[in-house]
Scaffold this motif. Structure first.
Motif, PDB file in Angstrom:
ATOM      1  N   ASP A   1       0.827  -1.213   0.000  1.00  0.00           N
ATOM      2  CA  ASP A   1       0.000   0.000   0.000  1.00  0.00           C
ATOM      3  C   ASP A   1       0.861   1.263   0.000  1.00  0.00           C
ATOM      4  OD1 ASP A   1      -2.271  -1.574   0.010  1.00  0.00           O
ATOM      5  OD2 ASP A   1      -2.665  -1.347   2.158  1.00  0.00           O
ATOM      6  N   GLU A   2       1.976   1.229   0.737  1.00  0.00           N
ATOM      7  CA  GLU A   2       2.890   2.387   0.755  1.00  0.00           C
ATOM      8  C   GLU A   2       3.466   2.655  -0.634  1.00  0.00           C
ATOM      9  OE1 GLU A   2       2.900   3.878   4.629  1.00  0.00           O
ATOM     10  OE2 GLU A   2       4.663   4.353   3.393  1.00  0.00           O
ATOM     11  N   PHE A   3       3.928   1.593  -1.283  1.00  0.00           N
ATOM     12  CA  PHE A   3       4.449   1.747  -2.648  1.00  0.00           C
ATOM     13  C   PHE A   3       3.358   2.302  -3.575  1.00  0.00           C
ATOM     14  CE2 PHE A   3       7.422  -1.967  -1.565  1.00  0.00           C
ATOM     15  CZ  PHE A   3       8.547  -1.164  -1.472  1.00  0.00           C
ATOM     16  N   ALA A   4       2.171   1.706  -3.497  1.00  0.00           N
ATOM     17  CA  ALA A   4       1.076   2.096  -4.398  1.00  0.00           C
ATOM     18  C   ALA A   4       0.688   3.553  -4.173  1.00  0.00           C
ATOM     19  CB  ALA A   4      -0.130   1.178  -4.179  1.00  0.00           C
ATOM     20  N   HIS A   5       0.638   3.976  -2.923  1.00  0.00           N
ATOM     21  CA  HIS A   5       0.281   5.358  -2.597  1.00  0.00           C
ATOM     22  C   HIS A   5       1.327   6.326  -3.156  1.00  0.00           C
ATOM     23  CE1 HIS A   5      -1.472   8.618  -0.293  1.00  0.00           C
ATOM     24  NE2 HIS A   5      -0.263   8.922   0.139  1.00  0.00           N
ATOM     25  N   TYR A   6       2.597   5.987  -2.974  1.00  0.00           N
ATOM     26  CA  TYR A   6       3.685   6.871  -3.402  1.00  0.00           C
ATOM     27  C   TYR A   6       3.730   7.021  -4.925  1.00  0.00           C
ATOM     28  CZ  TYR A   6       8.378   8.945  -3.379  1.00  0.00           C
ATOM     29  OH  TYR A   6       9.450   9.782  -3.539  1.00  0.00           O
ATOM     30  N   PHE A   7       3.459   5.922  -5.639  1.00  0.00           N
ATOM     31  CA  PHE A   7       3.562   5.956  -7.102  1.00  0.00           C
ATOM     32  C   PHE A   7       2.184   6.034  -7.782  1.00  0.00           C
ATOM     33  CE2 PHE A   7       7.585   3.892  -5.786  1.00  0.00           C
ATOM     34  CZ  PHE A   7       8.487   4.741  -6.426  1.00  0.00           C
ATOM     35  N   ALA A   8       1.167   6.439  -7.014  1.00  0.00           N
ATOM     36  CA  ALA A   8      -0.224   6.401  -7.504  1.00  0.00           C
ATOM     37  C   ALA A   8      -0.465   7.247  -8.758  1.00  0.00           C
ATOM     38  CB  ALA A   8      -1.178   6.841  -6.399  1.00  0.00           C
ATOM     39  N   ASP A   9       0.213   8.397  -8.870  1.00  0.00           N
ATOM     40  CA  ASP A   9      -0.088   9.331  -9.970  1.00  0.00           C
ATOM     41  C   ASP A   9       0.815   9.151 -11.174  1.00  0.00           C
ATOM     42  OD1 ASP A   9      -2.007  10.432  -8.316  1.00  0.00           O
ATOM     43  OD2 ASP A   9      -0.586  11.869  -7.456  1.00  0.00           O
ATOM     44  N   MET A  10       1.547   8.041 -11.235  1.00  0.00           N
ATOM     45  CA  MET A  10       2.552   7.907 -12.292  1.00  0.00           C
ATOM     46  C   MET A  10       2.087   7.105 -13.494  1.00  0.00           C
ATOM     47  SD  MET A  10       6.090   8.295 -10.475  1.00  0.00           S
ATOM     48  CE  MET A  10       6.421   8.947 -12.080  1.00  0.00           C
ATOM     49  N   GLY A  11       0.837   6.661 -13.481  1.00  0.00           N
ATOM     50  CA  GLY A  11       0.328   5.906 -14.627  1.00  0.00           C
ATOM     51  C   GLY A  11       0.978   4.542 -14.791  1.00  0.00           C
TER      52      GLY A  11
END
Ligand code: G4P
Ligand code: NA
Ligand code: NA
Length: 194
Positions: free
Chosen positions: A40-50
């Motif tokens: 979840d931490e990874f997904a949140h951090y890279f959420a806006d990168m497509g």
């Protein structure tokens, strides 16, 4: 990530000069709840990168990569380390030298599962010398895939992988960043800066 640092403090063992053994939750036994929180931490951090795909290398990268891919809602692909018995001409391959083990591995990913339409998040358990990440970057380049970032569970800042990624201007998230080992004790990089 505080919860991860606490687990490293409680259960990690420093071996020799530069190896951290975390077999009780990451490299042998796996703690699924911790793994999910890290995904979840990874997904949140890279959420806006497509991001369209999460890539890792077998075997210890698979658990955190899977949880990140689940949280991002995209597939996960792991590079294989062993030569396939079937035809190899439909593969992207790269050579990965391990300084830790002093061995050379060929890693491969099927051309069916990576293309120029992809934007990749690379995930791994440890960032040491950066050779595994470098191999995956080579494969992404061969496929024409874009790289959106690199996420690692634990980085050892005193080895060369961290700087290797920063020098390439690739966004990097390490959930735990180790500055040094001090008499068998783990010093996290934010502790050193204080
Ligand atoms: P690099 O990819 O950053 O260059 O790593 P390096 O060659 O130095 O390390 C080789 C293997 O050792 C990798 O696992 C890597 O994850 C692991 N490794 C490196 N430093 C540590 C450490 O401090 N603790 C632990 N537990 N492992 C470390 P691998 O060969 O790909 O094996 P697998 O576990 O993924 O199957
Ligand atoms: Na690994
Ligand atoms: Na490993």
């Amino acid at each position: 990530m505080k919860r991860l640092e606490e687990r490293i403090d409680a259960e990690g063992r420093v071996l020799g000069e530069d190896i951290l053994k975390v077999d009780s939750f990451l490299n042998h036994q796996v703690d699924p709840e911790l793994m999910q929180a890290m995904g979840d931490e990874f997904a949140h951090y890279f959420a806006d990168m497509g991001i369209t795909k999460v890539l890792t290398v077998e075997s210890s990268g698979i658990a955190p990569a899977l949880m990140a891919s689940l949280s991002l809602g995209v597939p996960m692909v792991f590079a294989r380390k062993h030569k396939s018995l079937t035809l190899t001409d439909n593969l992207y391959t790269a050579t990965v030298y391990s300084f830790t083990k002093q061995t050379e591995n060929t890693i491969s990913i099927s051309k069916s599962f990576l293309s120029a339409d992809d934007k990749v998040l690379i995930i791994d358990d440890f960032l040491a010398n950066g050779q595994a990440v470098n191999g995956l970057l080579d494969i992404c380049e061969a496929a024409g895939a874009a790289v959106g970032g690199v996420g690692v569970v634990i980085e050892k800042r005193f080895q060369r992988g961290h700087q290797f990624i920063v020098d390439r201007h690739i966004p990097l998230l390490a959930l735990a960043s180790i500055a040094s080992f001090d008499n068998g004790h783990v010093v996290f990089s934010h502790e050193k800066e204080q």
